[in-house]
Design an enzyme around this catalytic site. Sequence first.
Site, PDB file in Angstrom:
ATOM      1  N   LEU A 166      35.892 -11.217  30.532  1.00 36.45           N
ATOM      2  CA  LEU A 166      35.398  -9.842  30.656  1.00 36.45           C
ATOM      3  C   LEU A 166      35.174  -9.242  29.260  1.00 36.45           C
ATOM      4  O   LEU A 166      35.768  -8.239  28.889  1.00 36.45           O
ATOM      5  CB  LEU A 166      36.413  -9.012  31.463  1.00 36.45           C
ATOM      6  CG  LEU A 166      35.952  -7.738  32.137  1.00 36.45           C
ATOM      7  CD1 LEU A 166      34.733  -7.960  33.021  1.00 36.45           C
ATOM      8  CD2 LEU A 166      37.093  -7.132  32.954  1.00 36.45           C
ATOM      9  N   THR A 239      25.955 -18.665  32.175  1.00 38.31           N
ATOM     10  CA  THR A 239      25.005 -18.254  31.133  1.00 38.31           C
ATOM     11  C   THR A 239      25.733 -18.159  29.790  1.00 38.31           C
ATOM     12  O   THR A 239      25.207 -17.575  28.843  1.00 38.31           O
ATOM     13  CB  THR A 239      24.361 -16.888  31.451  1.00 38.31           C
ATOM     14  OG1 THR A 239      25.411 -15.933  31.654  1.00 38.31           O
ATOM     15  CG2 THR A 239      23.463 -16.948  32.675  1.00 38.31           C
ATOM     16  N   ALA A 240      26.943 -18.740  29.732  1.00 40.99           N
ATOM     17  CA  ALA A 240      27.721 -18.689  28.482  1.00 40.99           C
ATOM     18  C   ALA A 240      27.517 -19.999  27.722  1.00 40.99           C
ATOM     19  O   ALA A 240      26.565 -20.118  26.941  1.00 40.99           O
ATOM     20  CB  ALA A 240      29.180 -18.421  28.795  1.00 40.99           C
ATOM     21  N   ARG A 241      28.354 -20.971  27.975  1.00 43.10           N
ATOM     22  CA  ARG A 241      28.231 -22.257  27.296  1.00 43.10           C
ATOM     23  C   ARG A 241      28.610 -23.384  28.246  1.00 43.10           C
ATOM     24  O   ARG A 241      29.613 -23.289  28.964  1.00 43.10           O
ATOM     25  CB  ARG A 241      29.167 -22.319  26.077  1.00 43.10           C
ATOM     26  CG  ARG A 241      28.724 -21.494  24.872  1.00 43.10           C
ATOM     27  CD  ARG A 241      27.488 -22.072  24.193  1.00 43.10           C
ATOM     28  NE  ARG A 241      27.101 -21.320  23.011  1.00 43.10           N
ATOM     29  CZ  ARG A 241      26.305 -20.250  22.998  1.00 43.10           C
ATOM     30  NH1 ARG A 241      25.792 -19.798  24.120  1.00 43.10           N
ATOM     31  NH2 ARG A 241      26.014 -19.641  21.861  1.00 43.10           N
ATOM     32  N   GLU A 270      21.859 -28.861  24.186  1.00 40.85           N
ATOM     33  CA  GLU A 270      20.754 -27.934  24.504  1.00 40.85           C
ATOM     34  C   GLU A 270      19.775 -28.449  25.554  1.00 40.85           C
ATOM     35  O   GLU A 270      18.765 -27.802  25.821  1.00 40.85           O
ATOM     36  CB  GLU A 270      19.983 -27.507  23.240  1.00 40.85           C
ATOM     37  CG  GLU A 270      20.820 -26.735  22.220  1.00 40.85           C
ATOM     38  CD  GLU A 270      21.285 -25.361  22.697  1.00 40.85           C
ATOM     39  OE1 GLU A 270      20.593 -24.730  23.503  1.00 40.85           O
ATOM     40  OE2 GLU A 270      22.382 -24.938  22.257  1.00 40.85           O
ATOM     41  N   HIS A 289      18.749 -21.878  27.633  1.00 44.41           N
ATOM     42  CA  HIS A 289      19.428 -21.030  26.636  1.00 44.41           C
ATOM     43  C   HIS A 289      18.537 -19.869  26.182  1.00 44.41           C
ATOM     44  O   HIS A 289      18.334 -19.671  24.977  1.00 44.41           O
ATOM     45  CB  HIS A 289      19.855 -21.880  25.421  1.00 44.41           C
ATOM     46  CG  HIS A 289      20.941 -21.234  24.607  1.00 44.41           C
ATOM     47  ND1 HIS A 289      21.549 -21.858  23.556  1.00 44.41           N
ATOM     48  CD2 HIS A 289      21.508 -20.012  24.675  1.00 44.41           C
ATOM     49  CE1 HIS A 289      22.446 -21.065  23.011  1.00 44.41           C
ATOM     50  NE2 HIS A 289      22.437 -19.921  23.681  1.00 44.41           N
ATOM     51  N   ILE A 290      18.012 -19.133  27.161  1.00 43.00           N
ATOM     52  CA  ILE A 290      17.144 -17.992  26.834  1.00 43.00           C
ATOM     53  C   ILE A 290      17.763 -16.661  27.265  1.00 43.00           C
ATOM     54  O   ILE A 290      17.103 -15.630  27.248  1.00 43.00           O
ATOM     55  CB  ILE A 290      15.743 -18.143  27.483  1.00 43.00           C
ATOM     56  CG1 ILE A 290      15.858 -18.406  28.997  1.00 43.00           C
ATOM     57  CG2 ILE A 290      14.947 -19.256  26.785  1.00 43.00           C
ATOM     58  CD1 ILE A 290      14.526 -18.345  29.730  1.00 43.00           C
TER      59      ILE A 290
HETATM   60  N1  LIG Z   1      22.907 -17.646  27.076  1.00 41.93           N
HETATM   61  C1  LIG Z   1      22.815 -17.016  25.927  1.00 41.93           C
HETATM   62  O1  LIG Z   1      21.738 -16.936  25.342  1.00 41.93           O
HETATM   63  C2  LIG Z   1      24.034 -16.358  25.349  1.00 41.93           C
HETATM   64  C3  LIG Z   1      23.876 -15.257  24.490  1.00 41.93           C
HETATM   65  C4  LIG Z   1      25.020 -14.600  24.038  1.00 41.93           C
HETATM   66  C5  LIG Z   1      26.284 -15.064  24.355  1.00 41.93           C
HETATM   67  N2  LIG Z   1      26.405 -16.177  25.131  1.00 41.93           N
HETATM   68  C6  LIG Z   1      27.748 -16.682  25.474  1.00 41.93           C
HETATM   69  O2  LIG Z   1      28.327 -15.795  26.422  1.00 41.93           O
HETATM   70  C7  LIG Z   1      29.750 -15.808  26.281  1.00 41.93           C
HETATM   71  C8  LIG Z   1      30.264 -14.387  26.177  1.00 41.93           C
HETATM   72  O3  LIG Z   1      29.725 -13.746  25.021  1.00 41.93           O
HETATM   73  P1  LIG Z   1      30.219 -12.273  24.636  1.00 41.93           P
HETATM   74  O4  LIG Z   1      29.277 -11.746  23.630  1.00 41.93           O
HETATM   75  O5  LIG Z   1      30.516 -11.486  25.866  1.00 41.93           O
HETATM   76  O6  LIG Z   1      31.604 -12.621  23.911  1.00 41.93           O
HETATM   77  P2  LIG Z   1      32.916 -11.718  23.858  1.00 41.93           P
HETATM   78  O7  LIG Z   1      33.719 -12.253  22.733  1.00 41.93           O
HETATM   79  O8  LIG Z   1      32.565 -10.268  23.884  1.00 41.93           O
HETATM   80  O9  LIG Z   1      33.653 -12.053  25.249  1.00 41.93           O
HETATM   81  C9  LIG Z   1      34.313 -13.254  25.499  1.00 41.93           C
HETATM   82  C10 LIG Z   1      35.456 -12.964  26.452  1.00 41.93           C
HETATM   83  O10 LIG Z   1      36.106 -14.192  26.778  1.00 41.93           O
HETATM   84  C11 LIG Z   1      37.484 -13.865  26.962  1.00 41.93           C
HETATM   85  N3  LIG Z   1      38.339 -15.031  26.968  1.00 41.93           N
HETATM   86  C12 LIG Z   1      38.965 -15.633  25.921  1.00 41.93           C
HETATM   87  N4  LIG Z   1      39.748 -16.635  26.364  1.00 41.93           N
HETATM   88  C13 LIG Z   1      39.608 -16.667  27.718  1.00 41.93           C
HETATM   89  C14 LIG Z   1      40.170 -17.475  28.735  1.00 41.93           C
HETATM   90  N5  LIG Z   1      41.043 -18.451  28.447  1.00 41.93           N
HETATM   91  N6  LIG Z   1      39.785 -17.246  29.989  1.00 41.93           N
HETATM   92  C15 LIG Z   1      38.917 -16.256  30.300  1.00 41.93           C
HETATM   93  N7  LIG Z   1      38.368 -15.437  29.376  1.00 41.93           N
HETATM   94  C16 LIG Z   1      38.710 -15.651  28.096  1.00 41.93           C
HETATM   95  C17 LIG Z   1      37.766 -12.936  25.806  1.00 41.93           C
HETATM   96  O11 LIG Z   1      38.966 -12.213  26.031  1.00 41.93           O
HETATM   97  C18 LIG Z   1      36.529 -12.049  25.836  1.00 41.93           C
HETATM   98  O12 LIG Z   1      36.740 -10.905  26.659  1.00 41.93           O
HETATM   99  C19 LIG Z   1      30.043 -16.692  25.072  1.00 41.93           C
HETATM  100  O13 LIG Z   1      30.358 -17.995  25.515  1.00 41.93           O
HETATM  101  C20 LIG Z   1      28.728 -16.719  24.330  1.00 41.93           C
HETATM  102  O14 LIG Z   1      28.586 -17.905  23.561  1.00 41.93           O
HETATM  103  C21 LIG Z   1      25.317 -16.810  25.662  1.00 41.93           C
END
Ligand SMILES: NC(=O)c1ccc[n+]([C@@H]2O[C@H](COP(=O)([O-])OP(=O)(O)OC[C@H]3O[C@@H](n4cnc5c(N)ncnc54)[C@H](O)[C@@H]3O)[C@@H](O)[C@H]2O)c1
Length: 328
Positions: A166, A239-241, A270, A289-290
């Site tokens: 979150l 949509t994270a990784r 990728e 990854h967009i």
């Molecule tokens: N698809 C894309 O183009 C794209 C773009 C931006 C970010 N992302 C990815 O989205 C994800 C979130 O990015 P963000 O900007 O919200 O980062 P952020 O740092 O704001 O949020 C990450 C959250 O993960 C939580 N977290 C840490 N350890 C955890 C665990 N063990 N279990 C559950 N939650 C945990 C953290 O407390 C934090 O709230 C990242 O993986 C980032 O790489 C993807």
Amino acid sequence: MHPMANRPKALVTAPFRGDGMTTLESIADVVYDPWIEQRPLRIYDGEKLAARIDQEGAEILVVESDFVRGPVFDRPLRVIGSCRGDPNNVDVAAATNAGIPVLRAPGRNADAVAEMTVALLFAVNRFVVPADRDVRAGQVYANGLIPYQRFRAWQLAGRTAGIVGLGAVGRATKWRLEGLGMKVIAFDPYNNEATHTLDDLLEEADVVTMHAMVTDETRGMIGKDEFARMKPDAIYLNTARAMLHDTDALTAALQNGQLGGAGLDHFEGENLPTGHPMCSMQNVVLTPHIGGATYDTEANHSRMIADDIDRLFRGERPLHIVNPEVLK
Ligand SMILES: NC(=O)c1ccc[n+]([C@@H]2O[C@H](COP(=O)([O-])OP(=O)(O)OC[C@H]3O[C@@H](n4cnc5c(N)ncnc54)[C@H](O)[C@@H]3O)[C@@H](O)[C@H]2O)c1
């Protein structure tokens, strides 16, 4: 002396726009040459970037994808702005050694990724991609069935979404899903507003959506056991990784009908290998990854970085400085 005489030069190789550009132009003479406009692709390494800094006489450097390494830190830079949440293109330790402040732009793409998450959710749940394909191919009647027979789904309103992580994107996704009429639950050990343990979330959610960062703790956190714990027909979104899940376990869970579908915006390396089983599943939507790719993302990072450069030059503490120890 002319008021413009002592203006610093800023070399900007990041896409930069909007209010942030106006602010930066009020501080410095800007050389704007963003990597994203280059054909073929141009990503500077430390040597090439240092040469460009010399060529422009830049004291301010703003980058997004270029590698800020080695010789760059011998240049008389007053600040480095990295237009990313995680400035891993910058050797921060070397910048700190050289006494150069490094700025970043957390959450710049949170709304963009949240919108992409919602796009994938609808696309998976309502078979948007295969239905579109059928219309284009002139095959709306297939296997003796009309489309209405093949493409039925449960609506999303009234169902439960589980957010894992979150943070900026997770929070931006939460209100959107609530706006769709979904009940939203969350797991995040570092956010007090998260409501659930991971196991409880997996058991309760109709949609599981991944928004954690990659750490030693989260790498591979969704594997065979976790997919097995999810409701039958649950939709899995990431949509994270890709590193957050075990791709083979995800593929198996889709193949044996344990999961209802999946929407993915990231793959290790990728891309998926060609011919990967997921490429022929019609309940899976794959995007390369967009999630963050909006003009607003650029406007957001521009504003955050330019405002922080302005603060720094006024003697105030920047909001998003990575190495505050360099501030006197
Ligand atoms: N698809 C894309 O183009 C794209 C773009 C931006 C970010 N992302 C990815 O989205 C994800 C979130 O990015 P963000 O900007 O919200 O980062 P952020 O740092 O704001 O949020 C990450 C959250 O993960 C939580 N977290 C840490 N350890 C955890 C665990 N063990 N279990 C559950 N939650 C945990 C953290 O407390 C934090 O709230 C990242 O993986 C980032 O790489 C993807």
